[in-house]
Enzyme design. Structure first.
Site, PDB file in Angstrom:
ATOM      1  N   LYS A 178      49.459  82.941 -15.990  1.00  0.00           N
ATOM      2  CA  LYS A 178      48.144  82.935 -15.353  1.00  0.00           C
ATOM      3  C   LYS A 178      47.553  84.316 -15.600  1.00  0.00           C
ATOM      4  O   LYS A 178      47.824  85.260 -14.884  1.00  0.00           O
ATOM      5  CB  LYS A 178      48.292  82.678 -13.850  1.00  0.00           C
ATOM      6  CG  LYS A 178      47.106  81.961 -13.215  1.00  0.00           C
ATOM      7  CD  LYS A 178      45.805  82.726 -13.314  1.00  0.00           C
ATOM      8  CE  LYS A 178      45.685  83.808 -12.267  1.00  0.00           C
ATOM      9  NZ  LYS A 178      44.532  84.697 -12.493  1.00  0.00           N
ATOM     10  N   GLU A 254      55.579  94.590 -10.610  1.00  0.00           N
ATOM     11  CA  GLU A 254      55.119  95.897 -11.097  1.00  0.00           C
ATOM     12  C   GLU A 254      53.768  96.131 -10.444  1.00  0.00           C
ATOM     13  O   GLU A 254      52.782  95.493 -10.802  1.00  0.00           O
ATOM     14  CB  GLU A 254      55.044  95.894 -12.624  1.00  0.00           C
ATOM     15  CG  GLU A 254      56.413  95.638 -13.240  1.00  0.00           C
ATOM     16  CD  GLU A 254      56.484  95.796 -14.750  1.00  0.00           C
ATOM     17  OE1 GLU A 254      55.442  95.826 -15.414  1.00  0.00           O
ATOM     18  OE2 GLU A 254      57.612  95.886 -15.263  1.00  0.00           O
ATOM     19  N   CYS A 288      47.929 101.707 -14.578  1.00  0.00           N
ATOM     20  CA  CYS A 288      48.724 101.840 -13.350  1.00  0.00           C
ATOM     21  C   CYS A 288      49.477 103.156 -13.323  1.00  0.00           C
ATOM     22  O   CYS A 288      49.773 103.686 -12.264  1.00  0.00           O
ATOM     23  CB  CYS A 288      49.705 100.685 -13.253  1.00  0.00           C
ATOM     24  SG  CYS A 288      50.799 100.584 -14.667  1.00  0.00           S
ATOM     25  N   GLU A 390      45.033 104.089  -3.998  1.00  0.00           N
ATOM     26  CA  GLU A 390      44.817 103.867  -5.427  1.00  0.00           C
ATOM     27  C   GLU A 390      43.353 103.472  -5.656  1.00  0.00           C
ATOM     28  O   GLU A 390      42.871 102.505  -5.076  1.00  0.00           O
ATOM     29  CB  GLU A 390      45.726 102.741  -5.926  1.00  0.00           C
ATOM     30  CG  GLU A 390      45.570 102.491  -7.421  1.00  0.00           C
ATOM     31  CD  GLU A 390      46.372 101.285  -7.906  1.00  0.00           C
ATOM     32  OE1 GLU A 390      46.228 100.201  -7.329  1.00  0.00           O
ATOM     33  OE2 GLU A 390      47.135 101.447  -8.867  1.00  0.00           O
TER      34      GLU A 390
HETATM   35  N1  LIG Z   1      53.169  98.756 -12.039  1.00  0.00           N
HETATM   36  C1  LIG Z   1      52.646  98.320 -13.163  1.00  0.00           C
HETATM   37  O1  LIG Z   1      53.306  98.180 -14.185  1.00  0.00           O
HETATM   38  C2  LIG Z   1      51.179  97.964 -13.222  1.00  0.00           C
HETATM   39  C3  LIG Z   1      50.587  97.795 -14.462  1.00  0.00           C
HETATM   40  C4  LIG Z   1      49.214  97.478 -14.540  1.00  0.00           C
HETATM   41  C5  LIG Z   1      48.481  97.318 -13.374  1.00  0.00           C
HETATM   42  N2  LIG Z   1      49.080  97.483 -12.177  1.00  0.00           N
HETATM   43  C6  LIG Z   1      48.282  97.348 -10.955  1.00  0.00           C
HETATM   44  O2  LIG Z   1      47.388  96.238 -11.075  1.00  0.00           O
HETATM   45  C7  LIG Z   1      46.222  96.462 -10.295  1.00  0.00           C
HETATM   46  C8  LIG Z   1      44.986  96.135 -11.128  1.00  0.00           C
HETATM   47  O3  LIG Z   1      45.045  94.824 -11.576  1.00  0.00           O
HETATM   48  P1  LIG Z   1      44.312  93.611 -10.841  1.00  0.00           P
HETATM   49  O4  LIG Z   1      43.126  94.117 -10.101  1.00  0.00           O
HETATM   50  O5  LIG Z   1      44.147  92.523 -11.843  1.00  0.00           O
HETATM   51  O6  LIG Z   1      45.408  93.163  -9.771  1.00  0.00           O
HETATM   52  P2  LIG Z   1      45.360  91.903  -8.817  1.00  0.00           P
HETATM   53  O7  LIG Z   1      46.572  92.008  -7.959  1.00  0.00           O
HETATM   54  O8  LIG Z   1      44.048  91.750  -8.177  1.00  0.00           O
HETATM   55  O9  LIG Z   1      45.484  90.661  -9.804  1.00  0.00           O
HETATM   56  C9  LIG Z   1      46.549  90.514 -10.697  1.00  0.00           C
HETATM   57  C10 LIG Z   1      46.757  89.039 -10.995  1.00  0.00           C
HETATM   58  O10 LIG Z   1      47.156  88.373  -9.804  1.00  0.00           O
HETATM   59  C11 LIG Z   1      46.341  87.239  -9.591  1.00  0.00           C
HETATM   60  N3  LIG Z   1      46.280  86.991  -8.153  1.00  0.00           N
HETATM   61  C12 LIG Z   1      45.456  87.572  -7.241  1.00  0.00           C
HETATM   62  N4  LIG Z   1      45.685  87.068  -6.015  1.00  0.00           N
HETATM   63  C13 LIG Z   1      46.679  86.151  -6.147  1.00  0.00           C
HETATM   64  C14 LIG Z   1      47.348  85.278  -5.240  1.00  0.00           C
HETATM   65  N5  LIG Z   1      47.046  85.240  -3.937  1.00  0.00           N
HETATM   66  N6  LIG Z   1      48.316  84.476  -5.722  1.00  0.00           N
HETATM   67  C15 LIG Z   1      48.643  84.489  -7.021  1.00  0.00           C
HETATM   68  N7  LIG Z   1      48.034  85.277  -7.936  1.00  0.00           N
HETATM   69  C16 LIG Z   1      47.067  86.107  -7.509  1.00  0.00           C
HETATM   70  C17 LIG Z   1      45.030  87.613 -10.232  1.00  0.00           C
HETATM   71  O11 LIG Z   1      44.254  86.466 -10.490  1.00  0.00           O
HETATM   72  C18 LIG Z   1      45.504  88.327 -11.490  1.00  0.00           C
HETATM   73  O12 LIG Z   1      45.882  87.408 -12.485  1.00  0.00           O
HETATM   74  C19 LIG Z   1      46.315  97.905  -9.869  1.00  0.00           C
HETATM   75  O13 LIG Z   1      46.778  97.960  -8.541  1.00  0.00           O
HETATM   76  C20 LIG Z   1      47.356  98.492 -10.793  1.00  0.00           C
HETATM   77  O14 LIG Z   1      48.030  99.618 -10.308  1.00  0.00           O
HETATM   78  C21 LIG Z   1      50.413  97.803 -12.068  1.00  0.00           C
HETATM   79  O1  LIG Z   2      48.709  99.824 -16.497  1.00  0.00           O
HETATM   80  C1  LIG Z   2      49.922  99.910 -16.550  1.00  0.00           C
HETATM   81  C2  LIG Z   2      50.648 100.120 -17.739  1.00  0.00           C
HETATM   82  C3  LIG Z   2      51.861  99.585 -17.857  1.00  0.00           C
HETATM   83  C4  LIG Z   2      52.581  99.738 -19.060  1.00  0.00           C
HETATM   84  C5  LIG Z   2      53.639  98.971 -19.362  1.00  0.00           C
HETATM   85  O2  LIG Z   2      54.054  97.964 -18.613  1.00  0.00           O
HETATM   86  C6  LIG Z   2      54.407  99.203 -20.559  1.00  0.00           C
HETATM   87  O3  LIG Z   2      54.132 100.151 -21.291  1.00  0.00           O
HETATM   88  O4  LIG Z   2      55.322  98.415 -20.800  1.00  0.00           O
END
Ligand SMILES: NC(=O)c1ccc[n+]([C@@H]2O[C@H](COP(=O)([O-])OP(=O)(O)OC[C@H]3O[C@@H](n4cnc5c(N)ncnc54)[C@H](O)[C@@H]3O)[C@@H](O)[C@H]2O)c1
Ligand SMILES: O=C/C=C/C=C(\O)C(=O)O
Length: 486
Positions: A178, A254, A288, A390
């Site tokens: 998804k 993550e 992230c 964040e």
């Molecule tokens: N730790 C890591 O590796 C990493 C990497 C990239 C991004 N991030 C984090 O992602 C965030 C930004 O991405 P975003 O805004 O797309 O995140 P988000 O949590 O809003 O959405 C991520 C995904 O989850 C889905 N989603 C949302 N609510 C849901 C629910 N109730 N049930 C199931 N699925 C659901 C969304 O449709 C999307 O596909 C930031 O907080 C960032 O730090 C973390």
């Molecule tokens: O935005 C977050 C970046 C994550 C990076 C990875 O998960 C990766 O380099 O494998």
């Protein structure tokens, strides 16, 4: 106008409900295409297709056959590099100069690395004594976990999705992906590549839609999914974990971060500035691992702030096709509202705005985009929301420190623990400080330097579990011990 469909059981399909939503280009606010929104029926069809493929051809394939197919997937991404680049940049607005170096090559590498790894993992064995003197032999075998639900975000869409799909398929699982509603294109295009590479129908499925009360929730509530791997916000991670608790399904999460950069006076200042500029502003701050808190040792504080300001002001804002551009828009107007609310909060909390703080003037054809200025603040207290939450935008707060212990305490002061970057030429200090930072990933004199064999994930509220190299196998396989009495 593009029509973006689900990819289920090897075919592109519409939603039975006929419901669609718009895919918007963040560069100019124009509609790129209409995306089919999955209901429970489409999610169920995808899960059933995955289960059938697991019991069928994919589950019966040898590791060598699977690995060969995954190499073909990687080659397929590379062969259609320009199409993936175009699609990723349409959805995200990011500069092609960035996506062509990071997003698309990693989309291919994520398949190659895990295809090679899976061919070379040893299994464990323990000989044991028994009272009758004959002994017993224990050995471990790994089996696919089953059907994996993959839920991914919009910031590095192809990279982060394939980072999960690559190892999941290498281990013999089938997936239902998804992708983020903001970025449906590359996951869909990958369906064509999978087909051409000979991945059997049902192994890779994509359902489009939103999170709550839509495809995301329907997938996490589906009882026939064995485990979920998710990248996104910490709050969403909590929701997914709750859904996965029903039926005791495993999760790999993550999540978000509020990462600290620590710059010591003995650093190589050129490298520290270059690295901090990238870590704060690359991908318009939507990484992230990015640095939103910078702690600088007092003797070089003023020089550091002046040089980071100059660097931020030299960034070239522009659309993906502009070869000079290294700074694109945010993902959406909704996200820009959130980022700008923090820009306002910083002013309200008494920050000194070193640079930026608003919306840049753009030419008429880009005026509808989600543009925002790269922004640097100083002077906030440690409890300001701008310093503790964040933002996920192109911004950072810089604060001076006086001792190593103080820097470590500041870095560790938040509930997040994803990544950190330390800048120093003193090797003992580098190891000493890195060892004490509460984060899953610590870079010394670099940032986002990735070896895909290493453990990747967050401490504290930045996640659960590690992926990368053999750590991915821990999640994507079930390790079974077989005990043979001799
Ligand atoms: N730790 C890591 O590796 C990493 C990497 C990239 C991004 N991030 C984090 O992602 C965030 C930004 O991405 P975003 O805004 O797309 O995140 P988000 O949590 O809003 O959405 C991520 C995904 O989850 C889905 N989603 C949302 N609510 C849901 C629910 N109730 N049930 C199931 N699925 C659901 C969304 O449709 C999307 O596909 C930031 O907080 C960032 O730090 C973390
Ligand atoms: O935005 C977050 C970046 C994550 C990076 C990875 O998960 C990766 O380099 O494998």
């Amino acid at each position: 106008m593009k029509e973006i469909k689900h990819f289920i059981n090897g075919a592109f399909v519409d939603s039975a409900s006929g419901r669609t939503f718009e895919d918007i280009n963040p560069v100019n606010g124009q509609v790129i295409g209409r995306v089919h929104e999955a209901g429970r029926a489409e999610v169920d069809a995808a899960v059933r297709a995955a289960r059938a493929a697991l019991k069928g051809p994919w589950g019966k394939m040898t590791v060598a056959e699977r690995a060969e197919i995954l190499h073909r997937v990687a080659d397929g991404v590379t062969a259609r590099f320009d199409e993936f680049l175009e699609a990723e940049c349409l959805d995200t607005g990011k500069p092609k100069s960035l996506a062509s170096h990071i997003d698309i090559p990693r989309g291919a590498a994520n398949f190659k690395v895990f295809a090679d790894l899976i061919k070379n993992v040893p299994t464990e064995a323990f000989e044991m004594a028994t009272p009758d003197g004959a002994g017993a032999l224990n050995y471990g075998v790994r089996r696919p976990k089953g059907v994996i639900g993959v839920i991914s975000p919009w910031n590095l869409p192809l990279l982060l999705m394939t980072w999960k799909v690559g190892p999941a398929l290498a281990c013999g699982n089938c997936v239902v992906v998804k992708p983020s509603e903001e970025t449906p294109l590359t996951a869909t295009l990958l369906g064509e590549v999978m087909q051409a590479a000979g991945v059997p129908a049902g192994v890779y499925n994509v359902v489009h839609g939103f999170g709550g009360d839509s495809a995301g929730a329907f997938l996490t509530e589906h009882p026939d999914v064995d485990a979920y791997t998710f990248t996104g916000e910490t709050g969403t991670g909590e929701t997914i974990m709750r859904a996965a608790a029903k039926g005791v399904r495993q999760v790999s999460l993550e999540l978000g971060g509020k990462n600290a950069g620590i710059v010591f006076a003995d650093c190589d200042l050129d490298k520290a500035i270059e690295g901090t500029l990238r870590s704060a502003f690359a991908n318009c701050g939507q990484v992230c691992l990015g640095t939103e808190r910078v702690y600088v040792e007092r003797p070089i504080f003023d020089a550091f702030v002046a040089r980071l300001k100059a660097g931020a002001e030299a960034l070239k804002i522009g659309e993906p096709n502009d070869p000079e551009a290294n700074f694109g828009p945010l993902i959406s107007h909704k996200h820009r509202e959130k980022v700008l609310s923090y820009y306002q909060q910083a002013v309200d909390d008494g920050a000194t705005v070193v640079t930026g703080g608003g919306v840049p003037e753009m030419p008429a054809h880009l005026a509808g985009g989600a543009w925002v200025q790269p922004t640097i603040w100083t002077g906030l207290t440690d409890d300001s929301a701008v310093v503790t939450e964040e933002i996920f935008g192109p911004c950072c707060h810089i604060r001076p420190f006086d001792t190593e212990a103080e820097a470590i305490e500041l870095a560790n002061s938040l509930p997040y623990g994803l990544a950190s970057a330390i800048w120093t030429e003193n090797a003992s200090r580098a190891h000493r400080v890195a060892g004490q930072i509460e984060a899953g990933i610590v870079w010394v004199n670099s940032w986002f330097l990735r070896d895909l064999r290493t453990a990747f994930g967050g401490a504290k509220q930045s996640g659960i579990g590690r992926e990368g190299g053999v750590h991915s196998l821990e999640f994507y396989t079930e390790l079974k011990n077989i005990c043979v009495k001799l």
